[in-house]
Every structure is written in C-alpha cells, then in structure tokens.
Design an enzyme around this catalytic site. Sequence first.
Site, PDB file in Angstrom:
ATOM      1  N   PHE A 122     -32.298   7.515 -28.496  1.00 41.77           N
ATOM      2  CA  PHE A 122     -32.506   8.923 -29.075  1.00 41.77           C
ATOM      3  C   PHE A 122     -30.996   9.482 -29.106  1.00 41.77           C
ATOM      4  O   PHE A 122     -30.683   9.919 -27.541  1.00 41.77           O
ATOM      5  CB  PHE A 122     -33.612   9.661 -28.512  1.00 41.77           C
ATOM      6  N   CYS A 123     -30.618  10.071 -29.924  1.00 45.51           N
ATOM      7  CA  CYS A 123     -29.065  10.648 -29.803  1.00 45.51           C
ATOM      8  C   CYS A 123     -29.019  11.598 -30.666  1.00 45.51           C
ATOM      9  O   CYS A 123     -29.582  11.931 -31.689  1.00 45.51           O
ATOM     10  CB  CYS A 123     -28.074   9.606 -30.172  1.00 45.51           C
ATOM     11  N   THR A 124     -27.855  12.773 -30.383  1.00 43.45           N
ATOM     12  CA  THR A 124     -27.409  13.676 -31.365  1.00 43.45           C
ATOM     13  C   THR A 124     -26.056  13.483 -31.722  1.00 43.45           C
ATOM     14  O   THR A 124     -25.254  13.344 -30.695  1.00 43.45           O
ATOM     15  CB  THR A 124     -27.834  15.069 -30.573  1.00 43.45           C
ATOM     16  N   ASN A 285     -32.441  12.107 -34.555  1.00 44.03           N
ATOM     17  CA  ASN A 285     -33.265  10.670 -34.944  1.00 44.03           C
ATOM     18  C   ASN A 285     -34.219  10.923 -36.169  1.00 44.03           C
ATOM     19  O   ASN A 285     -35.293   9.965 -36.254  1.00 44.03           O
ATOM     20  CB  ASN A 285     -33.873  10.158 -33.766  1.00 44.03           C
TER      21      ASN A 285
END
Length: 353
Positions: A122-124, A285
């Site tokens: 889970f990334c931004t 995501n």
Amino acid sequence: MSDHCLILCYFMLLLMISLSTTSGSPAGTKKPKKYVVNLDIAPEKRWNQVAMDHAEVIKDVHTIVTSVIPDVLFPYIERIAAYIDYYLQNPYAGEMRGFATALNISVGDVVMMNLVYDVSAFCTSIISQDASGQIWHSRNFDYNFTDILRNITIAVDFQSGGETEYSIITFAGYVGAPTGQRPNVFTVTVDERDKGSIIWNLVIGILDKQVSPVSFLVRDALAYDRNFSAAMDRLSYTTTAANAYFIMGGAKQGEGAVITKGRFAPDDVWKLDPASGRWFLVETNYDHWTTPPPRDNRRDRAIKAMTTLGQKNISVRNLFDVMSTPKVLNSRTAYTVVMSAVKPSLMQTWIRL
Ligand SMILES: *[C@@H]1O[C@H](CO)[C@@H](O)[C@H](O)[C@H]1NC(C)=O
Ligand SMILES: *[C@@H]1O[C@H](CO)[C@@H](O)[C@H](O)[C@H]1NC(C)=O
Ligand SMILES: *[C@@H]1O[C@H](CO)[C@@H](O)[C@H](O)[C@H]1NC(C)=O
Ligand SMILES: *[C@@H]1O[C@H](CO)[C@@H](O)[C@H](O)[C@H]1NC(C)=O
Ligand SMILES: *[C@@H]1O[C@H](CO)[C@@H](O)[C@H](O)[C@H]1NC(C)=O
C-alpha cells in the site's frame, strides 16, 4: 582560561553537529545506506557487499516470508529455483543465485523473498509539475513488517563504466525496482492494485513463462529505455503477473502519468495536464476514477496537502512535508522518496522511524 575556551569550543562543536544533523535528516527519519552495484561484473557477484552487510536481517526476513507464502506453493517455488535460468530472465536469475551463495541459503529462499516483495504493498505516489515546468515525483512505501524493512532499505546506483545508469530504492536481497530513476529520462514507482491472490498468480505466471514480475519489469524499463515514451510503452504493454499502478515522471514538461495496468494492457492512462489545471496526480491503491473506501482516506489527504502547497511552492522539503501528512504517513510507511528526473542529484530518501 584556556580550559574555559576548550569547553566553550566543545559545546559550540556539539551545537554545530546537532544543527547540521537536524537540517540533514528531519526528526524521525534516517538516510538509507548507499551502494554501487557494478553492472560490468557478473550478476552472481554484484550484490556481495549488500549481502554481507545484511546477512543477519535477511535471514529474519526469510522467517516471515515462509509464514506469508501458502505451503501449497512451496513445491512450485522449488521448481522455479531449480530451473531459475529457464523461468526468470537475466540478470535477475544470476543476481538471485549470487545472493543465495553469499548468504548461504537456498536459491528457493531467495526466490521466495523476491516474490513476496513483488506484491508491492500500500503506497502513495504523487507526480507534479511546478510553476517552472519541472516534473517532481514523491512516494511513500507502506508495507507490513515495517520494522524489518526499515533496517534493510538501501539506495543503489547501478553503474557501468563508472557512470550511474539508473538508481533504485529497494530492500537488501531484492533485485526488483519498486522505486527508481533513470537520470534525465524518467522516474518511476509502483503501487499495488490487485485484490486477488497475487502470490498465486505470480507463481503460476512464472511457471507459464508468460509473465514478468512487476518490479523486474520496472527495472527493465530503467535499464533499457532511453526516453519517457519507450518506458511508458514497456510498462503498459508487457504482460505482468499482477495488476499494478505505474507512476511515471519524465524530464520534460507535461511528462507525467499514472498507468492503471491490467495484466495484459492498461485499463487507463491518466496524464498530467497543467494547461487545464491538472498539475499533479495522486495515486494510492485505488483506480483514480473510483472513490476510495472511507477507512483509507490517504488520497484525499494527499490531494488537500498538494492543493494547499500550491504549484509555486514545490521543493524537496515541501514534498517531504506533503508525504508526512498524517494518514499519508502511517505506521506502515517504511520510507519516503522525492525525486525529479531532470535534476537527478535531488533524489532523496528518508527511512521513517
Ligand atoms: C552453509 O549452511 C549449511 C547448512 O545449511 C552449513 O552446513 C554450512 O556449514 C554453511 N556454510 C558456511 C560457509 O557457512
Ligand atoms: C498485512 O497486514 C494486513 C493487516 O494487518 C493483513 O490483512 C495482510 O494480510 C497482511 N499482508 C501480508 C502479505 O502479510
Ligand atoms: C533493526 O536494527 C536495529 C539496529 O541495528 C536493531 O536494534 C533492531 O533489532 C533491528 N530490527 C529488526 C526488526 O531486525
Ligand atoms: C524513444 O526510444 C525508442 C526506442 O529506443 C525509439 O524508437 C523512439 O524513436 C524514441 N522516441 C523519442 C521521442 O525519442
Ligand atoms: C506555500 O505553501 C504554504 C503552506 O505550506 C502556504 O501558506 C503559502 O501560501 C504557499 N505559497 C504560495 C506562493 O503558494
């Protein structure tokens, strides 16, 4: 008298050191270790220093990895490991074999570690174009097992003939590229898209020899593509084991995009359009045309922070602050990166403590 002077000097020195460390590394962060991986030597030997420096921690990772991968997949992974040169392209096969030798663990164990990380979390990621037309790229990398990942996050320059061909931020033991920069050409990050059982897809895909693990594909783009559009094409149209978001920043005005990748082709390509006010793109995501679930509102927080910042205010420090907005920065964030392809030396990484 001179004693006083010495003591005073000593305190002055302490003060200077503490000031310089605060300005160099903001509170709650540290810099990753930097390595040069020499592309001119055999894949099997390139990572020896990294393996030696992280041997103990990498063995911990292995314990976790075996708990994440379903037992039914072990025989398939053993098969990939036994015929690694057949199933995985070079240099990845050779580099993984090199890690196994250096760490004195089985090739299967190294393959397993690499497959787990390919399920990339889970990334931004945010692409933006500042008022002068420069493209910027910032990202947080969020995953489980954050305590361990913080200890093995490294910055790697891949060099040939003493020149940096491309740079990545990765984890010791992992040969793929979740975050990378090809100087003066492009920057790229991967955010997870899939909801399905990705590890299963990945293993079956590799056995079919049909697919590329997502982060090997990104490293291929960094290694081989000499312009933004060639990299966009490779990332869009190569078959991958999993869906993914590829976030791309170029060296020229307007070169910024989020590729929403299905396994075979993009489902959508979303581009910067500063002329009509779209000077940044935020991808977490979820497909950008859908509403994220209320329990995970990283996207709205990041959009608000960018809007408040404004296009004229973009800098390494201010983008770092955007990535430090609560929720965007969370307990699972392992590291933050800010980079800009046209000014490669600006690339900075902070491990979040
Ligand atoms: C490598 O590991 C095996 C057990 O897995 C052990 O018997 C051997 O001594 C180790 N070799 C080295 C050089 O550490
Ligand atoms: C990561 O943690 C979340 C929640 O704690 C869990 O649902 C998920 O299965 C974990 N993922 C892996 C790969 O262990
Ligand atoms: C991370 O490294 C620190 C310092 O080297 C060590 O004290 C800590 O136990 C390590 N954490 C993990 C989870 O390996
Ligand atoms: C980009 O690179 C590809 C492949 O190397 C080449 O065919 C193409 O002409 C290049 N495009 C531009 C705009 O330079
Ligand atoms: C720059 O950002 C700050 C907040 O970080 C904001 O108060 C200020 O108005 C911005 N300046 C410009 C010129 O947009």
